[in-house]
Each structure stands twice: as C-alpha cells, then as structure tokens.
Design a protein around this motif. Sequence first.
Motif, PDB file in Angstrom:
ATOM      1  N   ASN A  29       0.826  -1.211   0.000  1.00 51.39           N
ATOM      2  CA  ASN A  29       0.000   0.000   0.000  1.00 51.39           C
ATOM      3  C   ASN A  29       0.859   1.259   0.000  1.00 51.39           C
ATOM      4  O   ASN A  29       0.554   2.229  -0.714  1.00 51.39           O
ATOM      5  CB  ASN A  29      -0.942   0.008   1.203  1.00 51.39           C
ATOM      6  N   LEU A  30       1.927   1.268   0.781  1.00 48.34           N
ATOM      7  CA  LEU A  30       2.817   2.433   0.803  1.00 48.34           C
ATOM      8  C   LEU A  30       3.486   2.654  -0.549  1.00 48.34           C
ATOM      9  O   LEU A  30       3.589   3.790  -1.027  1.00 48.34           O
ATOM     10  CB  LEU A  30       3.893   2.269   1.881  1.00 48.34           C
ATOM     11  N   LEU A  31       3.936   1.585  -1.167  1.00 42.88           N
ATOM     12  CA  LEU A  31       4.562   1.708  -2.488  1.00 42.88           C
ATOM     13  C   LEU A  31       3.552   2.217  -3.516  1.00 42.88           C
ATOM     14  O   LEU A  31       3.882   3.078  -4.338  1.00 42.88           O
ATOM     15  CB  LEU A  31       5.148   0.367  -2.929  1.00 42.88           C
ATOM     16  N   ASN A  32       2.331   1.690  -3.467  1.00 37.66           N
ATOM     17  CA  ASN A  32       1.294   2.131  -4.403  1.00 37.66           C
ATOM     18  C   ASN A  32       0.970   3.608  -4.223  1.00 37.66           C
ATOM     19  O   ASN A  32       0.700   4.310  -5.207  1.00 37.66           O
ATOM     20  CB  ASN A  32       0.030   1.289  -4.251  1.00 37.66           C
ATOM     21  N   MET A  33       0.996   4.098  -2.981  1.00 34.34           N
ATOM     22  CA  MET A  33       0.730   5.512  -2.727  1.00 34.34           C
ATOM     23  C   MET A  33       1.771   6.402  -3.407  1.00 34.34           C
ATOM     24  O   MET A  33       1.482   7.539  -3.755  1.00 34.34           O
ATOM     25  CB  MET A  33       0.720   5.802  -1.221  1.00 34.34           C
ATOM     26  N   HIS A  34       2.973   5.869  -3.597  1.00 36.39           N
ATOM     27  CA  HIS A  34       4.052   6.628  -4.233  1.00 36.39           C
ATOM     28  C   HIS A  34       4.193   6.296  -5.719  1.00 36.39           C
ATOM     29  O   HIS A  34       5.187   6.661  -6.352  1.00 36.39           O
ATOM     30  CB  HIS A  34       5.376   6.383  -3.509  1.00 36.39           C
ATOM     31  N   GLY A  35       3.209   5.575  -6.257  1.00 39.53           N
ATOM     32  CA  GLY A  35       3.213   5.269  -7.687  1.00 39.53           C
ATOM     33  C   GLY A  35       4.116   4.122  -8.081  1.00 39.53           C
ATOM     34  O   GLY A  35       4.468   3.988  -9.257  1.00 39.53           O
ATOM     35  N   ILE A  36       4.507   3.293  -7.131  1.00 40.04           N
ATOM     36  CA  ILE A  36       5.396   2.165  -7.411  1.00 40.04           C
ATOM     37  C   ILE A  36       4.581   0.885  -7.305  1.00 40.04           C
ATOM     38  O   ILE A  36       4.008   0.591  -6.259  1.00 40.04           O
ATOM     39  CB  ILE A  36       6.571   2.118  -6.419  1.00 40.04           C
ATOM     40  N   SER A  37       4.534   0.115  -8.384  1.00 31.98           N
ATOM     41  CA  SER A  37       3.804  -1.139  -8.379  1.00 31.98           C
ATOM     42  C   SER A  37       4.784  -2.296  -8.173  1.00 31.98           C
ATOM     43  O   SER A  37       5.744  -2.442  -8.929  1.00 31.98           O
ATOM     44  CB  SER A  37       3.049  -1.328  -9.689  1.00 31.98           C
ATOM     45  N   ALA A  38       4.523  -3.099  -7.159  1.00 26.00           N
ATOM     46  CA  ALA A  38       5.392  -4.240  -6.869  1.00 26.00           C
ATOM     47  C   ALA A  38       5.021  -5.460  -7.702  1.00 26.00           C
ATOM     48  O   ALA A  38       5.803  -6.404  -7.798  1.00 26.00           O
ATOM     49  CB  ALA A  38       5.320  -4.586  -5.387  1.00 26.00           C
ATOM     50  N   ARG A  39       3.853  -5.459  -8.328  1.00 30.96           N
ATOM     51  CA  ARG A  39       3.377  -6.623  -9.068  1.00 30.96           C
ATOM     52  C   ARG A  39       4.315  -7.030 -10.211  1.00 30.96           C
ATOM     53  O   ARG A  39       4.627  -8.216 -10.345  1.00 30.96           O
ATOM     54  CB  ARG A  39       1.965  -6.350  -9.595  1.00 30.96           C
ATOM     55  N   PRO A  40       4.807  -6.113 -11.056  1.00 28.55           N
ATOM     56  CA  PRO A  40       5.707  -6.551 -12.137  1.00 28.55           C
ATOM     57  C   PRO A  40       6.994  -7.199 -11.611  1.00 28.55           C
ATOM     58  O   PRO A  40       7.456  -8.187 -12.170  1.00 28.55           O
ATOM     59  CB  PRO A  40       6.018  -5.259 -12.899  1.00 28.55           C
ATOM     60  N   ALA A  41       7.544  -6.670 -10.533  1.00 33.18           N
ATOM     61  CA  ALA A  41       8.760  -7.255  -9.967  1.00 33.18           C
ATOM     62  C   ALA A  41       8.472  -8.630  -9.380  1.00 33.18           C
ATOM     63  O   ALA A  41       9.275  -9.561  -9.522  1.00 33.18           O
ATOM     64  CB  ALA A  41       9.343  -6.342  -8.899  1.00 33.18           C
ATOM     65  N   ARG A  42       7.329  -8.761  -8.714  1.00 29.91           N
ATOM     66  CA  ARG A  42       6.936 -10.054  -8.142  1.00 29.91           C
ATOM     67  C   ARG A  42       6.768 -11.087  -9.253  1.00 29.91           C
ATOM     68  O   ARG A  42       7.260 -12.217  -9.152  1.00 29.91           O
ATOM     69  CB  ARG A  42       5.632  -9.915  -7.358  1.00 29.91           C
ATOM     70  N   ASN A  43       6.063 -10.703 -10.317  1.00 32.36           N
ATOM     71  CA  ASN A  43       5.843 -11.633 -11.424  1.00 32.36           C
ATOM     72  C   ASN A  43       7.153 -12.009 -12.116  1.00 32.36           C
ATOM     73  O   ASN A  43       7.347 -13.154 -12.502  1.00 32.36           O
ATOM     74  CB  ASN A  43       4.863 -11.042 -12.427  1.00 32.36           C
ATOM     75  N   GLY A  44       8.057 -11.054 -12.249  1.00 30.31           N
ATOM     76  CA  GLY A  44       9.360 -11.352 -12.841  1.00 30.31           C
ATOM     77  C   GLY A  44      10.172 -12.314 -11.990  1.00 30.31           C
ATOM     78  O   GLY A  44      10.812 -13.231 -12.507  1.00 30.31           O
ATOM     79  N   ALA A  45      10.131 -12.104 -10.682  1.00 29.09           N
ATOM     80  CA  ALA A  45      10.849 -13.007  -9.774  1.00 29.09           C
ATOM     81  C   ALA A  45      10.247 -14.408  -9.812  1.00 29.09           C
ATOM     82  O   ALA A  45      10.980 -15.408  -9.828  1.00 29.09           O
ATOM     83  CB  ALA A  45      10.827 -12.450  -8.360  1.00 29.09           C
ATOM     84  N   LEU A  46       8.919 -14.498  -9.839  1.00 30.36           N
ATOM     85  CA  LEU A  46       8.270 -15.809  -9.919  1.00 30.36           C
ATOM     86  C   LEU A  46       8.610 -16.517 -11.231  1.00 30.36           C
ATOM     87  O   LEU A  46       8.865 -17.727 -11.246  1.00 30.36           O
ATOM     88  CB  LEU A  46       6.759 -15.663  -9.785  1.00 30.36           C
ATOM     89  N   ALA A  47       8.632 -15.769 -12.332  1.00 29.97           N
ATOM     90  CA  ALA A  47       8.978 -16.369 -13.623  1.00 29.97           C
ATOM     91  C   ALA A  47      10.427 -16.872 -13.616  1.00 29.97           C
ATOM     92  O   ALA A  47      10.717 -17.945 -14.145  1.00 29.97           O
ATOM     93  CB  ALA A  47       8.765 -15.362 -14.751  1.00 29.97           C
ATOM     94  N   ALA A  48      11.325 -16.118 -12.996  1.00 31.73           N
ATOM     95  CA  ALA A  48      12.730 -16.544 -12.926  1.00 31.73           C
ATOM     96  C   ALA A  48      12.869 -17.805 -12.073  1.00 31.73           C
ATOM     97  O   ALA A  48      13.608 -18.728 -12.438  1.00 31.73           O
ATOM     98  CB  ALA A  48      13.587 -15.419 -12.350  1.00 31.73           C
ATOM     99  N   PHE A  49      12.176 -17.843 -10.937  1.00 31.56           N
ATOM    100  CA  PHE A  49      12.196 -19.054 -10.103  1.00 31.56           C
ATOM    101  C   PHE A  49      11.616 -20.238 -10.875  1.00 31.56           C
ATOM    102  O   PHE A  49      12.147 -21.343 -10.832  1.00 31.56           O
ATOM    103  CB  PHE A  49      11.387 -18.860  -8.820  1.00 31.56           C
ATOM    104  N   ALA A  50      10.502 -20.011 -11.571  1.00 41.34           N
ATOM    105  CA  ALA A  50       9.833 -21.086 -12.294  1.00 41.34           C
ATOM    106  C   ALA A  50      10.697 -21.627 -13.427  1.00 41.34           C
ATOM    107  O   ALA A  50      10.579 -22.792 -13.791  1.00 41.34           O
ATOM    108  CB  ALA A  50       8.495 -20.593 -12.844  1.00 41.34           C
ATOM    109  N   ALA A  51      11.562 -20.801 -13.973  1.00 37.02           N
ATOM    110  CA  ALA A  51      12.458 -21.267 -15.032  1.00 37.02           C
ATOM    111  C   ALA A  51      13.584 -22.132 -14.480  1.00 37.02           C
ATOM    112  O   ALA A  51      14.157 -22.933 -15.208  1.00 37.02           O
ATOM    113  CB  ALA A  51      13.052 -20.069 -15.775  1.00 37.02           C
TER     114      ALA A  51
END
Length: 98
Positions: A29-51
């Motif tokens: 929520n704090l990151l979103n208030m500052h315009g920073i979305s954690a979702r793309p980084a989370r998805n990228g990390a999950l894709a790297a782990f999954a590979a």
Amino acid sequence: MIPHGPNTPRWLFPGRVPGQPIDGHSLTNLLNMHGISARPARNGALAAFAADLPAAILADLLGLHVNTAVRWVTYARRDWTDYLAARAAEHGKPQRDE
C-alpha cells in the motif's frame, strides 16, 4: 522484553509493532501511494524461479498451491528432460568415498 539501544539491529521497513518489520500488505500500500507497483517485480521473480525450479519445489519453497506453481513453470516453459536425464545418470553411477 523487546531489546532496544544503539546496538540493536533496525529494520529497513519497521512495522507498527516494535521490533517487527512492516507486513507485506502495508508495504504494498505504501509503495502504491508513491506510484510504485510491486506486481511486475513479483511476477518477474516468480517467472525466474519457475524457469530454474521444478513445480513441486517452487510450490514448497514459496508456499504456492501446486497448481499455481505448475502454471508458472508452464509459463516459463522450462524443459526438465535434460535435468531428469542427468539425475538418472548420476544415480546410476557408483558413489565415491571421500
């Protein structure tokens, strides 16, 4: 008793409870208030782990449901046949005494 003083380690993102870090939802929520979305980084990390990991290990390591882990591994499109062949060959060899 909660330790305090100059030698006490401090959290980078302290929570409301003394001595505890901020929880993930509040940080998001704090990151979103500052315009920073954690979702793309989370998805990228999950894709790297999954590979790099099989679905069963990914699910166990990250606490995901097995079906979710299978979807991520499918998304990453990792072929595990070389890994399985190497493991089978490794188990077929006699082990050395060290």
